[in-house]
Design an enzyme around this catalytic site. Sequence first.
Site, PDB file in Angstrom:
ATOM      1  N   GLU A 264     -44.572  43.298  -8.773  1.00 13.48           N
ATOM      2  CA  GLU A 264     -44.934  41.909  -8.492  1.00 13.48           C
ATOM      3  C   GLU A 264     -45.705  41.801  -7.184  1.00 13.48           C
ATOM      4  O   GLU A 264     -45.514  42.605  -6.277  1.00 13.48           O
ATOM      5  CB  GLU A 264     -43.660  41.075  -8.324  1.00 13.48           C
ATOM      6  CG  GLU A 264     -42.726  41.128  -9.493  1.00 13.48           C
ATOM      7  CD  GLU A 264     -41.379  40.486  -9.192  1.00 13.48           C
ATOM      8  OE1 GLU A 264     -40.472  40.633 -10.002  1.00 13.48           O
ATOM      9  OE2 GLU A 264     -41.248  39.835  -8.131  1.00 13.48           O
TER      10      GLU A 264
ATOM     11  N   ASN B 118     -32.391  33.475  -1.576  1.00 13.72           N
ATOM     12  CA  ASN B 118     -32.764  32.973  -2.897  1.00 13.72           C
ATOM     13  C   ASN B 118     -31.866  33.716  -3.887  1.00 13.72           C
ATOM     14  O   ASN B 118     -32.146  34.860  -4.225  1.00 13.72           O
ATOM     15  CB  ASN B 118     -34.248  33.294  -3.157  1.00 13.72           C
ATOM     16  CG  ASN B 118     -34.781  32.537  -4.357  1.00 13.72           C
ATOM     17  OD1 ASN B 118     -34.070  31.750  -4.971  1.00 13.72           O
ATOM     18  ND2 ASN B 118     -36.028  32.789  -4.684  1.00 13.72           N
TER      19      ASN B 118
ATOM     20  N   SER C 140     -35.373  44.579   8.371  1.00 13.61           N
ATOM     21  CA  SER C 140     -34.411  43.781   7.592  1.00 13.61           C
ATOM     22  C   SER C 140     -33.014  44.118   8.079  1.00 13.61           C
ATOM     23  O   SER C 140     -32.396  45.079   7.611  1.00 13.61           O
ATOM     24  CB  SER C 140     -34.548  44.105   6.099  1.00 13.61           C
ATOM     25  OG  SER C 140     -35.846  43.800   5.659  1.00 13.61           O
ATOM     26  N   LEU C 141     -32.519  43.340   9.016  1.00 14.96           N
ATOM     27  CA  LEU C 141     -31.240  43.664   9.662  1.00 14.96           C
ATOM     28  C   LEU C 141     -30.068  43.076   8.848  1.00 14.96           C
ATOM     29  O   LEU C 141     -29.159  43.775   8.471  1.00 14.96           O
ATOM     30  CB  LEU C 141     -31.240  43.142  11.101  1.00 14.96           C
ATOM     31  CG  LEU C 141     -30.182  43.741  12.004  1.00 14.96           C
ATOM     32  CD1 LEU C 141     -30.396  45.233  12.201  1.00 14.96           C
ATOM     33  CD2 LEU C 141     -30.141  43.023  13.360  1.00 14.96           C
ATOM     34  N   HIS C 142     -30.103  41.783   8.622  1.00 19.18           N
ATOM     35  CA  HIS C 142     -29.141  41.059   7.766  1.00 19.18           C
ATOM     36  C   HIS C 142     -27.703  41.046   8.273  1.00 19.18           C
ATOM     37  O   HIS C 142     -26.878  40.292   7.756  1.00 19.18           O
ATOM     38  CB  HIS C 142     -29.163  41.559   6.316  1.00 19.18           C
ATOM     39  CG  HIS C 142     -30.517  41.508   5.671  1.00 19.18           C
ATOM     40  ND1 HIS C 142     -31.375  40.440   5.819  1.00 19.18           N
ATOM     41  CD2 HIS C 142     -31.176  42.416   4.898  1.00 19.18           C
ATOM     42  CE1 HIS C 142     -32.490  40.680   5.150  1.00 19.18           C
ATOM     43  NE2 HIS C 142     -32.415  41.854   4.597  1.00 19.18           N
TER      44      HIS C 142
ATOM     45  N   GLY D   2     -39.618  47.310  -3.321  1.00 20.70           N
ATOM     46  CA  GLY D   2     -39.600  48.649  -2.735  1.00 20.70           C
ATOM     47  C   GLY D   2     -39.377  48.669  -1.237  1.00 20.70           C
ATOM     48  O   GLY D   2     -39.466  47.651  -0.562  1.00 20.70           O
ATOM     49  N   GLU D   3     -39.056  49.860  -0.749  1.00 18.81           N
ATOM     50  CA  GLU D   3     -38.917  50.111   0.693  1.00 18.81           C
ATOM     51  C   GLU D   3     -40.194  50.844   1.113  1.00 18.81           C
ATOM     52  O   GLU D   3     -40.382  52.024   0.792  1.00 18.81           O
ATOM     53  CB  GLU D   3     -37.652  50.947   0.938  1.00 18.81           C
ATOM     54  CG  GLU D   3     -37.610  51.725   2.231  1.00 18.81           C
ATOM     55  CD  GLU D   3     -37.776  50.884   3.504  1.00 18.81           C
ATOM     56  OE1 GLU D   3     -37.084  49.871   3.659  1.00 18.81           O
ATOM     57  OE2 GLU D   3     -38.617  51.259   4.345  1.00 18.81           O
TER      58      GLU D   3
ATOM     59  N   CYS E  11     -30.054  41.784  -3.805  1.00 14.44           N
ATOM     60  CA  CYS E  11     -31.476  41.786  -4.136  1.00 14.44           C
ATOM     61  C   CYS E  11     -31.691  42.187  -5.598  1.00 14.44           C
ATOM     62  O   CYS E  11     -31.123  43.188  -6.053  1.00 14.44           O
ATOM     63  CB  CYS E  11     -32.182  42.756  -3.197  1.00 14.44           C
ATOM     64  SG  CYS E  11     -33.810  43.264  -3.740  1.00 14.44           S
TER      65      CYS E  11
ATOM     66  N   CYS F 245     -38.197  38.869  -4.330  1.00 16.90           N
ATOM     67  CA  CYS F 245     -38.749  40.084  -4.912  1.00 16.90           C
ATOM     68  C   CYS F 245     -37.860  40.580  -6.042  1.00 16.90           C
ATOM     69  O   CYS F 245     -36.657  40.579  -5.951  1.00 16.90           O
ATOM     70  CB  CYS F 245     -38.949  41.165  -3.850  1.00 16.90           C
ATOM     71  SG  CYS F 245     -37.450  41.965  -3.287  1.00 16.90           S
TER      72      CYS F 245
ATOM     73  N   CYS G  13     -48.141  39.119  -0.394  1.00 14.56           N
ATOM     74  CA  CYS G  13     -46.958  39.957  -0.279  1.00 14.56           C
ATOM     75  C   CYS G  13     -47.060  40.990  -1.400  1.00 14.56           C
ATOM     76  O   CYS G  13     -47.155  40.611  -2.575  1.00 14.56           O
ATOM     77  CB  CYS G  13     -45.718  39.079  -0.438  1.00 14.56           C
ATOM     78  SG  CYS G  13     -44.189  40.006  -0.493  1.00 14.56           S
TER      79      CYS G  13
ATOM     80  N   CYS H 200     -29.620  47.303  -1.982  1.00 13.67           N
ATOM     81  CA  CYS H 200     -29.059  46.132  -1.291  1.00 13.67           C
ATOM     82  C   CYS H 200     -28.441  45.219  -2.357  1.00 13.67           C
ATOM     83  O   CYS H 200     -29.118  44.835  -3.308  1.00 13.67           O
ATOM     84  CB  CYS H 200     -30.145  45.397  -0.509  1.00 13.67           C
ATOM     85  SG  CYS H 200     -30.996  46.463   0.667  1.00 13.67           S
TER      86      CYS H 200
ATOM     87  N   SER I  42     -42.345  45.988   6.285  1.00 12.72           N
ATOM     88  CA  SER I  42     -40.906  45.768   6.428  1.00 12.72           C
ATOM     89  C   SER I  42     -40.152  47.050   6.092  1.00 12.72           C
ATOM     90  O   SER I  42     -40.638  47.899   5.346  1.00 12.72           O
ATOM     91  CB  SER I  42     -40.446  44.629   5.515  1.00 12.72           C
ATOM     92  OG  SER I  42     -40.306  45.088   4.201  1.00 12.72           O
TER      93      SER I  42
ATOM     94  N   CYS J 213     -36.617  49.853  -6.515  1.00 10.98           N
ATOM     95  CA  CYS J 213     -36.260  50.238  -5.150  1.00 10.98           C
ATOM     96  C   CYS J 213     -34.927  50.979  -5.204  1.00 10.98           C
ATOM     97  O   CYS J 213     -34.035  50.600  -5.968  1.00 10.98           O
ATOM     98  CB  CYS J 213     -36.128  49.002  -4.253  1.00 10.98           C
ATOM     99  SG  CYS J 213     -35.745  49.420  -2.525  1.00 10.98           S
TER     100      CYS J 213
HETATM  101  S1  SF4 Z   1     -33.897  44.075  -0.225  1.00  8.72           S
HETATM  102 FE1  SF4 Z   1     -35.759  45.365  -0.106  1.00  8.72          FE
HETATM  103  S2  SF4 Z   1     -34.939  47.394   0.467  1.00  8.72           S
HETATM  104 FE2  SF4 Z   1     -33.180  46.222  -0.268  1.00  8.72          FE
HETATM  105  S3  SF4 Z   1     -33.028  46.750  -2.470  1.00  8.72           S
HETATM  106 FE3  SF4 Z   1     -34.319  44.882  -2.290  1.00  8.72          FE
HETATM  107  S4  SF4 Z   1     -36.439  45.654  -2.253  1.00  8.72           S
HETATM  108 FE4  SF4 Z   1     -35.075  47.371  -1.752  1.00  8.72          FE
END
Ligand code: SF4
Length: 377
Positions: free
Chosen positions: A116, A324, A248-250, A191-192, A143, A367, A129, A140, A225, A136
């Site tokens: 996407e 989201n 991406s700390l969170h 993805g990372e 996600c 995403c 974006c 996480c 990121s 990925c």
């Molecule tokens: S938040 Fe980013 S790094 Fe984490 S699983 Fe989703 S796409 Fe991958």
Amino acid sequence: MTSLPVIPTSPDAPIGGAARRAAMPPRHLADLDLAGRQALVAELGEPAFRAKQLSNHYFGRLVRDPEQMTDLPAATRARLAEQLLPRLLNPVREMACDDGATRKALWRLHDGSLVESVLMGYPDRITVCISSQAGCGMACPFCATGQAGLTRNLSTAEIVDQAVYLAGVAASGAVAGAPPRLSHVVFMGMGEPLANYARVVAAIRRLCAPAPEGLGLSQRHITVSTVGLVPAIRRLADEDLSVTLALSLHAPDDDLRDELVPVNQRWKVAEVLDAAWDYAGRTGRRVSIEYAMIRDVNDQPWRADLLGRLLAGRLAHVNLIPLNPTPGSRWDASPKPVEREFVRRLREAGVSTTVRDTRGREIDGACGQLAAAEVAS
Ligand code: SF4
């Protein structure tokens, strides 16, 4: 507890276990720098200047259809296009919201993988974006992309082509109320990015090289990121690029971050922040700290205070992201009063903080949501 992603032994090895399909796409001119394109064109028995002509069409005029490259002889055009401009992205769905200012594209790649990209138009800029991997492997738990696992790394050209395609949409004047030129790119799609290190760095160079070599964007308008792959952050600092790093700390504490961002089980908060401050020091670029606000999970006042203590006095900006939620997920966005108190405490600690706008909500803007919906259907 979420299981730890498999950590790669080299920066470009797939993270999250073996990719299900590893077939890379055919070579495309955006995989190569201009010298590489010229060498390839010469190998095909054509004069080297044809590489510049093709590159001018693709990066300068944003033309991807060989039939429109009428300054190339018809026979040569077809042969060169086959070798240098294979179709990489096949549109599956394109959706718009926010009166056309937000557009999301879902692509099918040559091996059936789905990725996407999102375009966001603002009065002063257009940002896209883009995705760096199909799926990925970082797992996480909040996600949509992370739930599906990693399929494969994208090629450099598959990454660049998302931006070039959407730059063409912008140039067509389709994004009302925004300038017609793409100016900003964020690697925050699927993805990372730093798990596909070499191809992502090559894509950044292609996006920033002036036409006809590349798209001519400013490095300062590119954001990469990461969830915190410490060796790759340190390597990026050595690249002599002035792109923004978004971390991406969170969560500010290891107990919670081990769960929300499983790679934290390998590189802890202190280590990842140390690498981020090193990046800021080396590049002079302010690090963007991304923090998804999740109701009753990471939004407590004490966590705001702890985050404030970690970031005070640093070259950093906090970007709070209202979560989201993915369909059926147990995670939910923080209530607005809780979000406001979190912002207040961070600012009180002297940390620059904003809340990200929630573009694209009605088109599965987070995403992986569009791809997940497509697979489900
Ligand atoms: S938040 Fe980013 S790094 Fe984490 S699983 Fe989703 S796409 Fe991958």
